[in-house]
Design a protein around this motif. Sequence first.
Motif, PDB file in Angstrom:
ATOM      1  N   PHE A  98       4.936   9.674  -9.973  1.00 62.53           N
ATOM      2  CA  PHE A  98       4.132  10.055 -11.086  1.00 62.53           C
ATOM      3  C   PHE A  98       3.583  11.548 -11.255  1.00 62.53           C
ATOM      4  O   PHE A  98       4.159  11.863 -12.264  1.00 62.53           O
ATOM      5  CB  PHE A  98       3.549   8.318 -10.860  1.00 62.53           C
ATOM      6  CG  PHE A  98       3.352   8.392 -12.671  1.00 62.53           C
ATOM      7  CD1 PHE A  98       3.832   8.272 -13.933  1.00 62.53           C
ATOM      8  CD2 PHE A  98       1.960   8.756 -13.018  1.00 62.53           C
ATOM      9  CE1 PHE A  98       3.963   8.474 -14.974  1.00 62.53           C
ATOM     10  CE2 PHE A  98       1.265   8.767 -14.246  1.00 62.53           C
ATOM     11  CZ  PHE A  98       2.647   9.017 -16.095  1.00 62.53           C
ATOM     12  N   CYS A  99       3.211  11.911 -10.626  1.00 61.40           N
ATOM     13  CA  CYS A  99       2.369  12.853 -10.118  1.00 61.40           C
ATOM     14  C   CYS A  99       2.706  14.229 -10.279  1.00 61.40           C
ATOM     15  O   CYS A  99       2.448  15.285 -11.038  1.00 61.40           O
ATOM     16  CB  CYS A  99       0.720  12.898  -9.085  1.00 61.40           C
ATOM     17  SG  CYS A  99      -0.007  11.641  -9.872  1.00 61.40           S
ATOM     18  N   VAL A 134       1.157  -1.380   0.601  1.00 58.02           N
ATOM     19  CA  VAL A 134      -0.310  -0.068  -0.024  1.00 58.02           C
ATOM     20  C   VAL A 134       1.281   1.340   0.006  1.00 58.02           C
ATOM     21  O   VAL A 134       0.714   2.372  -0.536  1.00 58.02           O
ATOM     22  CB  VAL A 134      -1.181   0.511   1.033  1.00 58.02           C
ATOM     23  CG1 VAL A 134      -1.317   1.361   1.107  1.00 58.02           C
ATOM     24  CG2 VAL A 134      -2.285  -1.123   0.993  1.00 58.02           C
ATOM     25  N   TYR A 135       1.727   1.200   1.093  1.00 54.70           N
ATOM     26  CA  TYR A 135       2.691   2.565   0.641  1.00 54.70           C
ATOM     27  C   TYR A 135       3.101   2.546  -0.407  1.00 54.70           C
ATOM     28  O   TYR A 135       3.564   3.742  -0.846  1.00 54.70           O
ATOM     29  CB  TYR A 135       3.572   2.108   2.184  1.00 54.70           C
ATOM     30  CG  TYR A 135       3.300   2.339   3.389  1.00 54.70           C
ATOM     31  CD1 TYR A 135       2.645   3.391   3.798  1.00 54.70           C
ATOM     32  CD2 TYR A 135       3.322   1.528   4.349  1.00 54.70           C
ATOM     33  CE1 TYR A 135       1.737   4.297   5.084  1.00 54.70           C
ATOM     34  CE2 TYR A 135       2.626   1.220   5.960  1.00 54.70           C
ATOM     35  CZ  TYR A 135       1.834   2.733   6.114  1.00 54.70           C
ATOM     36  OH  TYR A 135       1.512   2.888   6.996  1.00 54.70           O
ATOM     37  N   ILE A 136       3.722   1.535  -0.921  1.00 54.39           N
ATOM     38  CA  ILE A 136       4.945   1.673  -2.238  1.00 54.39           C
ATOM     39  C   ILE A 136       3.477   1.852  -3.310  1.00 54.39           C
ATOM     40  O   ILE A 136       4.101   3.249  -4.377  1.00 54.39           O
ATOM     41  CB  ILE A 136       5.292   0.298  -2.642  1.00 54.39           C
ATOM     42  CG1 ILE A 136       6.819  -0.432  -1.384  1.00 54.39           C
ATOM     43  CG2 ILE A 136       5.933   0.654  -3.794  1.00 54.39           C
ATOM     44  CD1 ILE A 136       6.502  -1.511  -1.587  1.00 54.39           C
ATOM     45  N   VAL A 137       2.421   1.910  -3.986  1.00 53.26           N
ATOM     46  CA  VAL A 137       1.859   2.110  -4.167  1.00 53.26           C
ATOM     47  C   VAL A 137       1.815   3.594  -4.160  1.00 53.26           C
ATOM     48  O   VAL A 137       1.321   4.123  -5.198  1.00 53.26           O
ATOM     49  CB  VAL A 137       0.374   1.616  -4.662  1.00 53.26           C
ATOM     50  CG1 VAL A 137      -0.688   2.105  -5.518  1.00 53.26           C
ATOM     51  CG2 VAL A 137       0.404  -0.072  -4.895  1.00 53.26           C
ATOM     52  N   LEU A 138       1.397   4.617  -3.327  1.00 49.24           N
ATOM     53  CA  LEU A 138       0.763   5.676  -2.729  1.00 49.24           C
ATOM     54  C   LEU A 138       2.741   6.425  -2.880  1.00 49.24           C
ATOM     55  O   LEU A 138       1.757   7.279  -4.202  1.00 49.24           O
ATOM     56  CB  LEU A 138       0.877   6.059  -1.582  1.00 49.24           C
ATOM     57  CG  LEU A 138      -0.582   5.002  -1.046  1.00 49.24           C
ATOM     58  CD1 LEU A 138      -0.797   5.303   1.065  1.00 49.24           C
ATOM     59  CD2 LEU A 138      -2.001   6.138  -1.579  1.00 49.24           C
ATOM     60  N   VAL A 139       3.529   5.938  -2.662  1.00 50.34           N
ATOM     61  CA  VAL A 139       4.734   6.497  -3.357  1.00 50.34           C
ATOM     62  C   VAL A 139       5.111   6.808  -4.495  1.00 50.34           C
ATOM     63  O   VAL A 139       4.921   7.676  -5.361  1.00 50.34           O
ATOM     64  CB  VAL A 139       6.221   6.449  -2.269  1.00 50.34           C
ATOM     65  CG1 VAL A 139       7.169   6.639  -2.495  1.00 50.34           C
ATOM     66  CG2 VAL A 139       5.489   5.986  -0.730  1.00 50.34           C
ATOM     67  N   ILE A 164      -4.856   6.764 -13.520  1.00 47.67           N
ATOM     68  CA  ILE A 164      -4.628   6.062 -11.828  1.00 47.67           C
ATOM     69  C   ILE A 164      -5.754   5.238 -11.614  1.00 47.67           C
ATOM     70  O   ILE A 164      -5.503   4.130 -10.732  1.00 47.67           O
ATOM     71  CB  ILE A 164      -3.973   7.271 -11.325  1.00 47.67           C
ATOM     72  CG1 ILE A 164      -2.997   7.473 -11.598  1.00 47.67           C
ATOM     73  CG2 ILE A 164      -3.627   7.257 -10.031  1.00 47.67           C
ATOM     74  CD1 ILE A 164      -1.705   8.782 -11.187  1.00 47.67           C
ATOM     75  N   LYS A 165      -6.580   6.254 -11.853  1.00 43.75           N
ATOM     76  CA  LYS A 165      -8.317   5.807 -11.207  1.00 43.75           C
ATOM     77  C   LYS A 165      -8.027   4.478 -12.358  1.00 43.75           C
ATOM     78  O   LYS A 165      -8.876   3.129 -11.208  1.00 43.75           O
ATOM     79  CB  LYS A 165      -8.989   6.589 -11.612  1.00 43.75           C
ATOM     80  CG  LYS A 165     -10.519   5.964 -10.937  1.00 43.75           C
ATOM     81  CD  LYS A 165     -12.245   7.546 -11.033  1.00 43.75           C
ATOM     82  CE  LYS A 165     -12.636   6.840 -10.714  1.00 43.75           C
ATOM     83  NZ  LYS A 165     -13.952   8.220 -10.192  1.00 43.75           N
ATOM     84  N   ILE A 166      -7.861   3.911 -13.450  1.00 45.30           N
ATOM     85  CA  ILE A 166      -8.955   3.046 -13.846  1.00 45.30           C
ATOM     86  C   ILE A 166      -7.845   2.270 -13.396  1.00 45.30           C
ATOM     87  O   ILE A 166      -8.110   0.378 -13.319  1.00 45.30           O
ATOM     88  CB  ILE A 166      -8.188   3.115 -15.016  1.00 45.30           C
ATOM     89  CG1 ILE A 166      -9.366   4.111 -16.067  1.00 45.30           C
ATOM     90  CG2 ILE A 166      -8.444   1.616 -16.790  1.00 45.30           C
ATOM     91  CD1 ILE A 166      -9.277   4.034 -16.886  1.00 45.30           C
ATOM     92  N   CYS A 167      -6.197   1.875 -12.808  1.00 41.85           N
ATOM     93  CA  CYS A 167      -5.292   1.181 -12.584  1.00 41.85           C
ATOM     94  C   CYS A 167      -5.596   0.706 -11.803  1.00 41.85           C
ATOM     95  O   CYS A 167      -5.502  -0.622 -10.638  1.00 41.85           O
ATOM     96  CB  CYS A 167      -3.847   1.760 -12.563  1.00 41.85           C
ATOM     97  SG  CYS A 167      -3.295   1.973 -14.243  1.00 41.85           S
ATOM     98  N   VAL A 168      -6.417   1.775 -10.115  1.00 45.14           N
ATOM     99  CA  VAL A 168      -7.184   1.404  -9.102  1.00 45.14           C
ATOM    100  C   VAL A 168      -7.596   0.519  -8.993  1.00 45.14           C
ATOM    101  O   VAL A 168      -8.688  -0.785  -8.465  1.00 45.14           O
ATOM    102  CB  VAL A 168      -7.438   3.184  -8.101  1.00 45.14           C
ATOM    103  CG1 VAL A 168      -7.946   2.553  -6.978  1.00 45.14           C
ATOM    104  CG2 VAL A 168      -6.011   3.576  -7.627  1.00 45.14           C
ATOM    105  N   THR A 169      -9.628   1.333  -9.966  1.00 41.25           N
ATOM    106  CA  THR A 169     -10.316  -0.222 -10.127  1.00 41.25           C
ATOM    107  C   THR A 169      -9.974  -1.351 -10.532  1.00 41.25           C
ATOM    108  O   THR A 169     -10.533  -2.395  -9.911  1.00 41.25           O
ATOM    109  CB  THR A 169     -10.715   1.126 -11.320  1.00 41.25           C
ATOM    110  OG1 THR A 169     -11.917   2.568 -10.924  1.00 41.25           O
ATOM    111  CG2 THR A 169     -12.895   0.330 -11.466  1.00 41.25           C
ATOM    112  N   ILE A 170      -8.739  -1.681 -11.694  1.00 38.93           N
ATOM    113  CA  ILE A 170      -8.705  -2.889 -11.933  1.00 38.93           C
ATOM    114  C   ILE A 170      -7.835  -3.455 -10.733  1.00 38.93           C
ATOM    115  O   ILE A 170      -8.185  -4.434 -10.310  1.00 38.93           O
ATOM    116  CB  ILE A 170      -7.909  -2.922 -13.685  1.00 38.93           C
ATOM    117  CG1 ILE A 170      -8.267  -2.150 -14.161  1.00 38.93           C
ATOM    118  CG2 ILE A 170      -7.264  -4.002 -13.162  1.00 38.93           C
ATOM    119  CD1 ILE A 170      -7.605  -2.474 -15.643  1.00 38.93           C
TER     120      ILE A 170
END
Length: 168
Positions: free
Chosen positions: A39-40, A29-34, A66-72
Amino acid sequence: IHALFMASLTLSQIGMYDSFISRPPSRRVYIVLVCTFAFCALYILSTWIYEGRIDFLGFLYVLGTIKICVTIGKYVPQALLNRSRKSTVGWNHWNVILDFTGGVLSLLQLVGDCADMGDWNGITGNPAKIALSLVTICFDLIFLIQHYILYPDVDDHHTTYAPLPNRN
């Protein structure tokens, strides 16, 4: 804005009721958030350096991706869990039906707007919306097929669950 508010509210409730202290989020979770924030920030910085301004429309496309990736990333584990357990016990199929309805209506809105304006480039002009609608519809169909066709014999109304541990 409302989705950000509701997601923040949900996150605060998880912290309040599930206590991040007793069970902190995983390293992933931390890796994805960072990575997401990096990236942004990199996108904003690179457009500012190379173009002399911040490309907000491009940034919105980045956020849409990013929203599409999170949704998938949200749907795939649930579909795999349902498949491995051969059951859909534990989740509410009505939420999936509502989500499916939202995906169909979003797609119909996009098509209706293009038909009304007589310009079909609007469909390709909003790739995040069409992709999100199609991803949502596809996964919701998978979930509905799992619930009603593949694993219909499991009765989730009479399933008992262990109570949550008391934190007192």
